[in-house]
Design an enzyme around this catalytic site. Sequence first.
Site, PDB file in Angstrom:
ATOM      1  CD  GLU A   4      -1.326  -2.321   2.145  1.00  0.00           C
ATOM      2  OE1 GLU A   4      -2.100  -2.916   2.903  1.00  0.00           O
ATOM      3  OE2 GLU A   4      -0.102  -2.621   2.028  1.00  0.00           O
ATOM      4  NE  ARG A  20      15.627 -28.010  -5.695  1.00  0.00           N
ATOM      5  CZ  ARG A  20      16.721 -28.733  -5.930  1.00  0.00           C
ATOM      6  NH1 ARG A  20      17.845 -28.108  -6.279  1.00  0.00           N
ATOM      7  NH2 ARG A  20      16.705 -30.036  -5.819  1.00  0.00           N
TER       8      ARG A  20
END
Length: 368
Positions: free
Chosen positions: A54, A186
Site C-alpha cells: 500500500e 525452489r
Amino acid sequence: MKKDHLYYMGLALEEAKKGIGRVSPNPAVGAIIVKDGKIVGKGHHKKAGTPHAEVHAILDAGQLAKSATLYVTLEPCNHTGRTPPCTEAIIRAGITSVVIGMLDPNPRVTGGGADYLKTQGVAISCGVIEQQCKELNHPFFKHSVTGLPWVVMKAGLSLDGRISFAPKQGAALTGPESRKYVHQIRNHVDAILIGVETALIDNPNLTTRLDGLAETRDPLRIVLDSRLRLPANARMLNQESSAETWIFCSEQASLVKELQLKQRGVKVFRLPSDADKRVDLLELLRFLGSKNITSVLVEGGAQVHGAFYRQNLIDELLLFYAPYIIGDQGTPLVHGYTLSNRLEAPLFSSTSVQVLGKDVLFKALFQR
C-alpha cells in the site's frame, strides 16, 4: 460484483506475485490505486521489514491518491511491527475507498484494518477474487494461524510410482521442463528438505539453478540425519551458496561428528526422536516455524515421504510423472505407509494436471 473490481484486483494480484519467495515470513501483497478510471499508482511488498504494498502504491500515486480507490490483495495492517500501520498511510493519503481481496486470517488481527478504516469514513469492500488471493499466500496463512510451515511434498516418478530405477541408485527420471519447474519452486520456498539416504545416494547441491533470471535465491537446506552420517565432503557443504545448511539429528548422535560438520559451516540441531528413533517430524516443523520458516519443499526420499504422509503433515502434493514404467526393482514413492481402505484415504481440496514437455505434473492440496 463490479467488473472493474475484478479487473483491478487481478492487476493487484499480478503485482503481489512479484514478491513471492522474497518477503517471507510476510505475505506477498500487491496494491493498485485507481482514480477516475485510471491507474495512478501501483506497488508490491518487496522484502520483510520494508514498506508494504500500500505504501509503495501511495508513493507512486503521489497527490493523485487523494479521493482515489485502493485495491489491495490482503487487508491493510493496523498495527505497528517492523513498519508503521498501512491504515494510517491510507488515511493520510486521502484515499476514500479500499477494495480488499481477503481479510488477514491471523486471529489477532482479522478485520482490524478494515474496521478501523471504516471508523475513519473510508468505504470498504471485501472478498474480491478471494480464493486467488488466498492461494497466493498459503504458507503465510498457515504459519500465522498454526505456527507451522506449509509443507510441499515433491517427487519425480515413473507411471508406476517408482522414484528410482533401483534401490540406492540416483538418477533424474523426468525431463528438462519438469526440472525447470522444480527450480522455480525452489526459488520461491523458504527451505528444501531431504533425508540423509537421499543425500548419500544423490550427493545433491540443493540449490536453485535457473537461466535467464536476473535474481534467484537458494532455499535453506535441511537434512534429516538422526545419526549424523552425512560426510563433511558432501557437495552441499562445499559450494558457493548464500543459503545455510541445517542438519537435524537425534539427541544421541555423535558429538565428534557434530563438531566436524560445524567446522564446515553447518548448523546442527538435536531434536527428540519418534518411535522409529528418527527425528520427530512434528517437533521439527514446530522448530522451523519458530524460526519464521513458512514453507518447506520435501524432496524425499521414500522413507521421508512415507513419514510425512503417515503423520498427515503434508499440505500440498507435486508429483512429476515421466512417461514410462520402471517395474518391481524401482524404489516406491513412499515407504512405511499403508492405506487399509479407500475410506481412510486423505482427501484433496483441489487437484489439477499440467503437461510439462513429455511429463505430467499432478498437483493437489490436502483437505484439513
